[in-house]
Each structure stands twice: as structure tokens, then as C-alpha cells.
Design an enzyme around this catalytic site. Sequence first.
Site, short mmCIF file in Angstrom:
data_model
loop_
_atom_site.label_atom_id
_atom_site.label_comp_id
_atom_site.label_asym_id
_atom_site.label_seq_id
_atom_site.Cartn_x
_atom_site.Cartn_y
_atom_site.Cartn_z
N ASP A 196 0.88 -1.17 0.00
CA ASP A 196 0.00 0.00 0.00
C ASP A 196 0.91 1.22 0.00
O ASP A 196 2.14 1.09 0.09
CB ASP A 196 -0.93 0.00 1.22
CG ASP A 196 -2.27 0.67 0.93
OD1 ASP A 196 -2.25 1.84 0.51
OD2 ASP A 196 -3.31 0.03 1.12
N HIS A 273 -3.73 2.51 -4.70
CA HIS A 273 -2.98 2.32 -3.45
C HIS A 273 -1.54 1.90 -3.75
O HIS A 273 -0.99 1.04 -3.06
CB HIS A 273 -3.66 1.27 -2.57
CG HIS A 273 -4.90 1.76 -1.89
ND1 HIS A 273 -4.89 2.52 -0.75
CD2 HIS A 273 -6.22 1.60 -2.21
CE1 HIS A 273 -6.14 2.81 -0.38
NE2 HIS A 273 -6.96 2.27 -1.26
N GLU A 329 -10.59 1.54 -4.52
CA GLU A 329 -10.32 2.97 -4.39
C GLU A 329 -9.25 3.48 -5.35
O GLU A 329 -8.42 4.32 -5.00
CB GLU A 329 -9.92 3.30 -2.94
CG GLU A 329 -11.02 2.96 -1.94
CD GLU A 329 -10.62 3.24 -0.50
OE1 GLU A 329 -11.51 3.56 0.31
OE2 GLU A 329 -9.42 3.13 -0.18
N GLU A 472 -3.89 1.95 10.05
CA GLU A 472 -3.47 3.35 10.01
C GLU A 472 -3.26 3.91 11.41
O GLU A 472 -2.31 4.67 11.65
CB GLU A 472 -4.52 4.19 9.28
CG GLU A 472 -4.59 3.96 7.79
CD GLU A 472 -5.65 2.95 7.40
OE1 GLU A 472 -6.14 3.01 6.27
OE2 GLU A 472 -5.99 2.10 8.25
#
Length: 691
Positions: A196, A273, A329, A472
Site C-alpha cells: 500500500d 494504493h 479505491e 493506520e
Amino acid sequence: MASLLSKVMFGASFVLAGTQLAGCDSTPEEGSLDITPIPSEVVWQKGSFRLSASDKLYIDAPEEDRAILGAYMQASPLKLQLADEKTADQGIVLRQVKTLEGITSPEGYVLRSNSKGVQIEALSGAGLFYGLQSLLQMADDGESIPAVEIKDEPRFNYRGMMLDVSRHFFSKEFVKKQIDILAYYKINRLHLHLTDAAGWRIEIKKYPRLTEFAAWRPSAVWKPWWFGDRKYCEQNDPRAKGGFYTQDDIREIVAYAAQHYITVIPEIEMPGHSEEVTTAYPELSCTNEPYKQGSFCVGNEKTFEFLENVLLEVMELFPSKYIHIGGDEAGKGAWKVCPKCQARMKKEGLKNVEELQSYLIKRMERFLNEHDRNLLGWDEILEGGLAPNATVMSWRGTEGGLKAIHAGHHAIMTPGEFCYLDAYQDAPSSQPEAIGGYRTLEKVYSYNPIPDSLTIEERRLMHGVQGNLWTEYVPTPEHAEYMLYPRMIAIAEVAWSKQENRSWPDFKERALNIVEELKQKGYHPFDLKNQIGDREESKAPIQHLALNKKVRYVAAAWSNYPANGEATLTDGIRGNWTYQDKCWQAFISKKGVDVIIDLEKEMDVKSIGADFMQASGADVFMPGKIIISVSADDKEYTQLAEIDNKVSRDGGIAFKNFGWEGKTKARYVHYQALPSKELGGVLFVDEIVVK
């Protein structure tokens, strides 16, 4: 593992659905059944089997399984030694058989215990292994095992956990430690999110810059890096923080998992990503510049050369049938103006950038299929048309998975509402900072993956369930375990046990014991016994002057979070700790909240106020300015308050009331809340209370 033997008490009446008592000379006894996930069928018998140092373990199974099971039991609290020959049916006997009455899954088993010993039969080594997990949990004090007959098999073939090791890197020792617990609760898939923007975490020999550069950043913690300059650094930089798994590390993890009948599934993100890749190798982006684009250039043939070379090395390391390619995404903006992407679209007859993403997904699926692997991806891979043999992992609710099933594809359900373990699990002020949301153990446990609307054939396409820990806001191993347990154990029971056998009060009692046992074993679970619970305001409706009064929206609410529609702001229902509870209404325009409430007649008013929440990790912020006005005729308004509020990104989730107090008369109440000029974001409000 001795400390992980959970104790759940059941009375003489404990017979699960579908079971019948054994013959007339056998009656159920009051005792304890210490098994999580709860098994399919249990029949209590008389007596118990007393363990002794002389007891042996006899295994009748293929040599590979025999070696794994024997080593596992010798290392277990029972410390049973492997016998070369079975002696008079004494001790513990494991037997792999070709057929087993009442068992259809290769992971199912039948366990029978009596005063002479314990016999476990299964159709595979995995089934014997899961029977052993039940046996270990039944060993009350390490000396006796209650006499029972258990028939048990999983509800779903796929029972998984995803660990994000990109945002924060976790060592191979940590991963192996989690495998111990996952296997104990009959989880059979470990999905590693290896790549990522925050860091590339697997050695690829053909592309050394991925681990010399893209695996390192000058910040150990993701949050300041992400909201800072997002720069990477060289491995030998004194500031370098991060890490990666060598190929030998991966082999060690995969082998250790296999000894616990767990398959490790690698995820290599594409096309989005991928900032770390397009910075290390900028020629793979549309701009050919580092730090400019997070998605691969789909028009560039070098992109496919890179991805195929990476996957060749990945497939050499991971025997998993599934290879996860992400697919979520993706930033598609650059594709709309990239000459190479536009040329690809024209050549392939693609109408839009969604179909361009589908082109990449389908092409990568063909490549994986050619190497006898199957593609797995997040539900965005549905956009532009799904690859023929792909399996969808549904995270944006359940719709993606159901759409895939209706189209004849397998689906794995992991909806954020139930299965994302990065959300707060208790009152946010009592918890370490999280990305937002509120997902209690009870909420996770309440998930039923199969809706009544599915046909029998469609239910067969529901491949399984997975819990996801995105990291995260989870920078340490201790924090990761805190977020995982006991919620991941709830997912284990959702995935294994029959829906009709599950009971929240029963599971909560078991979970309380499991938490304490996990602590004794050196894990760091959430302290369930001291849980605070729901937001006080959400527990009962509120009575006030504007209750059920009509609201006129000068600025429209955001349709993504409609809550109770136009009734939301005066329905008397206050929100919980999360905007995902369908009680908080969202506003995303520059006008923010701009509504007028008609009280139907002029009346005395002493206060007007509304609660807002902030979850900065999700770009949910407090308002920057609040204006409250009233009117008798809906024409001329008198301003009662103008409140300036300084909004900061610092801190986790927070709640604040913005209002006015005094004395006035009013029929119409005009409430405005404007987003801050600096941060903007989404505004969430649950009720405008007029008293």
C-alpha cells in the site's frame, strides 16, 4: 496454550439444535463444555475420561498430517506422546476416514469421549486438527475430559482474518503468534495486506527498489507521515522506519501457518494504493514522475510486465489458490488525460475508465488462471464488468458480495459495518485513538452473512467471512492485539457455527473468560469486563419542543448518510459513538447544515442546540461557525447566536454541543453550521433540540 482453555458452564438441559440423547443407559450430566466456536451438535454422556501421564496419542492418518498433529499435541498442554500402535482403544485416538455420518465438510469431525478415552474421526487432517482444538478446550483442568459425543463442521469454507502490515509493519514473530490463536478458534485463512502507499512489505528480487526504498519512511507512525509530506527514504537513512519480509521470512510464515492448517493469502494492490511503487519506479505511472500518482498506468505495457513479474515471485512463495489483487479505491483521474491510457481504451473499445480498470483486472485474472491460481479482489472489481472467475470480497456493505453471487460468482463477506476491526470498541474517550466508528463485540457477533433472500444455490456461492484489521491508527503489536481480540473470536464463531446455535449472552460469558486467558498467555486483548458501552444520549429518546416537527432543508443533506431522512433532526433519537449507526445525518456542501424547523406555533424558547461529532481520520470535523436565528413569521429572523469554533485535526473522536441559551419567543428556528475553511470535511449532527 494451557491458559487458553475457556470454561463455559451448561446445565443438564444443554442439547444443541438437531441433537438427540444417546441410548437409554446414557443421560446428560451437569458439567462444562469449553468449546468456541460453539459446535453443531453435542450429546452429553455419563462420566469422564481421566488423563494420566501414561496416555498416548495414536494417529491413523497420512504421514504428513500425522507428523503435524503429533508435533502439535506434544507441544500442547496435554503433552501427549505419539504411539506407534493403537493399544486397546485407550488414550487419544485420531483417525482419518473416507466417510463420516452427518459430516459433509472435510474440516468437520466427530469427537467421542468416555471413561476409556477420546476418539476423533474426520475426513482430513484439518478436520482432525479442529477436533483437537475442541479437545484442548474441553480439558477442564488438564486431568479430565467430560463424556460427550460431538458432531461438528464449519458453516463456511473460508474463515479469515486480514492483517494490514503496510501502514505499520509487524514482525514475522508477531504474525506467527496470531496464527496460534487463529488456529485455536478454527480460523483457516490469514490474508496479509502486503503493499500500500505506506510501505511495500515483501522482498521481490527482480525489483530491489521496492524494499531498498519503498518499504521505508522517516516516520514510524502513519498519521504524521500521511498528513505530512508522505516521503519515502532509503533503507540506510538514519531516519528510516518500516521493514519488509524477506522471501525466507515468507516461507517461514507460510510453513508455520500450514502446520496450523491455515492458508496465507497475499495481497498485492493494483491498480490503486500504489504510491510507493510509482515513486520507486515512476515510469509505471501516467506522469512518469515520483510522488505524483497513486495508480498504475494501465495504458503502459511496462505496468503489466512489472505486475506479472511480481506475481510470479509471489506465487512461488505462497501456495494459496487465491491471490488477492486489491482493486479498491483506484484514482482514475490521470487515466482520463493520459495518452497511453486513452490509446488503450480506444484500441480495446472501452467506454470509460471503469472499463479500463476492468481491463486490468481481467488481464491479471487470465495471468493468474494460467498459473492455476484464482483472483480475489475487493468489491470495486465489479466496476466495469467482473472478471469471469474472480471472487469478490465485499467490504462496502453487503451489496457487492450479493451482486457477485447473483451473477454466479463466489463472494467472501467482510462488510465494514460488522467486520472492520479498526473502529472503536468502546466509548472513544476510554480508548486509544482509532480511525473512527464504533464496533462493539456484540455488533460484530450479531452479523449473519446469509440473508433470507438467497436461494439454496446462491447460498453455496457464499464462500465465507473475514475480519479485517487496517492499521493506520494501530502502530504497535500490543495495540493490534487489543483491536483484534476478542472481536476476531466473535467472527470465528460467526464463520464456523450454525446461526441457530449462536447466542449473544452465551458468547459474552465465554468471551469474558477468553479475554482473561489471553492475558495470561501474553496477549493484549480489550478489557471486556470493564466495558463502558453505548453513548448515554443514545439510550432513550429525548423529549423537546421540536420533536417530530417539520424540517425544511435550505441545504440538502448528503445522500450517503441519510439517517432517518427529513425526520432525522427532530425524531428524538440521539446518535451513538459512530456516524454509521443511521442516527447521525451528514452534510458535505459548503453550506453545511442549513435547516429551518417549524414549531407550528409561537412558543417560549429557552435553549436551542445540536450535537456534532469529529472523527478526523475519516475527515469528519466539527463546524467552524454556528449561527442560530428565530422568527415568528418565517420572513424576518432575529439572530440569537454566532459561534466561531476553531477546528483541529488533532485528537481522535470527539463530541460537542453548539447552542444558545436565554429567553425568547419563536415559531421558526433557523440552525446553520458551516464547515471550517481550513479543513472542511463532513458535518454530522443527530438532533436539533429546542427547549
